[in-house]
Design an enzyme around this catalytic site. Structure first.
Site, PDB file in Angstrom:
ATOM      1  N   CYS A 178      30.054  11.001  -4.089  1.00  0.00           N
ATOM      2  CA  CYS A 178      29.442   9.667  -3.794  1.00  0.00           C
ATOM      3  C   CYS A 178      30.239   8.806  -3.040  1.00  0.00           C
ATOM      4  O   CYS A 178      31.753   8.586  -3.110  1.00  0.00           O
ATOM      5  CB  CYS A 178      29.276   9.061  -5.140  1.00  0.00           C
ATOM      6  SG  CYS A 178      28.821   7.468  -5.114  1.00  0.00           S
TER       7      CYS A 178
HETATM    8  N1  MHO Z   1      25.666   8.064  -9.286  1.00  0.00           N
HETATM    9  C1  MHO Z   1      25.600   6.952  -8.457  1.00  0.00           C
HETATM   10  C2  MHO Z   1      25.391   7.492  -7.162  1.00  0.00           C
HETATM   11  C3  MHO Z   1      25.205   6.451  -6.283  1.00  0.00           C
HETATM   12  S1  MHO Z   1      25.994   7.089  -4.710  1.00  0.00           S
HETATM   13  C4  MHO Z   1      25.811   6.220  -3.440  1.00  0.00           C
HETATM   14  C5  MHO Z   1      24.775   5.960  -9.219  1.00  0.00           C
HETATM   15  O1  MHO Z   1      23.656   6.208  -8.839  1.00  0.00           O
HETATM   16  O2  MHO Z   1      25.297   5.110  -9.857  1.00  0.00           O
HETATM   17  O3  MHO Z   1      25.446   8.533  -4.559  1.00  0.00           O
END
Ligand code: MHO
Length: 221
Positions: free
Chosen positions: A35
């Site tokens: 991420c």
């Molecule tokens: N698990 C994260 C991913 C965000 S990232 C920009 C969330 O949705 O909080 O892919």
């Protein structure tokens, strides 16, 4: 940035974006390491990292967006001062901060997206060195960067945006120039808990920020 007229006091604040270097003096690197919020903050906190941005790259789909990613991967792109960092040193940070042993879904895969042949050679050598010294196979790939698509504004400096008092004030002060500034990169890193207290104090001392903003940043540190 050049097209944006700012009142004098704000120009001063931007001029005090003291660690900023002109794009001509920086080099650029692009990495997929999970991420993109995390590496945006991790790199942004470090001296010698001049600007950061997050986006989508490594695929072929045209004009991807967060909810229509196609075959792209979340990546961080950093502009760095080559007198402070070598590309090789940046790769050590990449290896230490993502899971390069396990295959991830394409959105979050590890990938070193080389900007030129030199980066590509260094990245391949670094990857082979990692495999040699650990005896593990490295899932993270080395590829050549084709096109980088900036992510939506709300993904840029995401950690800092979790401090709305600070983020709103800075956007008021800096306007469109804010997310791309060195100051925003540092504060975003500090908001995620990176950097030392001394670094934070030094930076805040150079900025004309209202006390409410400074208190809010300090509370996170
Ligand atoms: N698990 C994260 C991913 C965000 S990232 C920009 C969330 O949705 O909080 O892919």
């Amino acid at each position: 940035m050049s097209g944006i007229a700012l009142p004098t006091s704000q120009t001063t604040t931007l001029a005090r974006d003291a660690q900023a270097l002109a794009p001509a003096e920086t080099e650029t690197a692009t990495f997929g390491m999970g991420c993109f919020w995390g590496p945006d903050a991790l790199f942004g906190a470090k001296e010698g990292i001049v600007r950061t941005r997050v986006g989508y790259a490594g695929g072929t789909t045209r004009d991807p967006s967060y909810y229509a990613l196609g075959d792209h991967t979340e990546v961080v792109q950093i502009e760095y001062d080559p007198e402070t960092w070598t590309y090789d040193e940046l790769l050590e940070i990449v290896w230490a901060n993502h899971d390069w042993t396990t295959s991830q879904k394409r959105q979050y895969r590890g990938v070193l997206l080389a900007h030129d042949d030199t980066q590509r050679e260094i990245a391949e050598r670094s990857r082979a060195g990692l495999a040699d010294r650990t005896g593990q196979s490295v899932d993270t790939a080395v590829e050549s960067l084709d096109q980088f698509y900036p992510a939506e504004d709300y993904h840029q400096k995401y950690e800092l945006r979790t401090l709305p008092v600070v983020a709103d004030e800075l956007e008021d002060l800096y306007g469109d120039a804010f997310p791309a500034s060195t100051v925003a990169a540092r504060l975003n890193g500090f908001a995620a808990g990176h950097g030392t207290e001394q670094q934070q104090r030094n930076l805040l001392a150079t900025l004309d920020l209202p006390p409410t903003v400074i208190d809010e940043v300090r509370r996170r540190l």
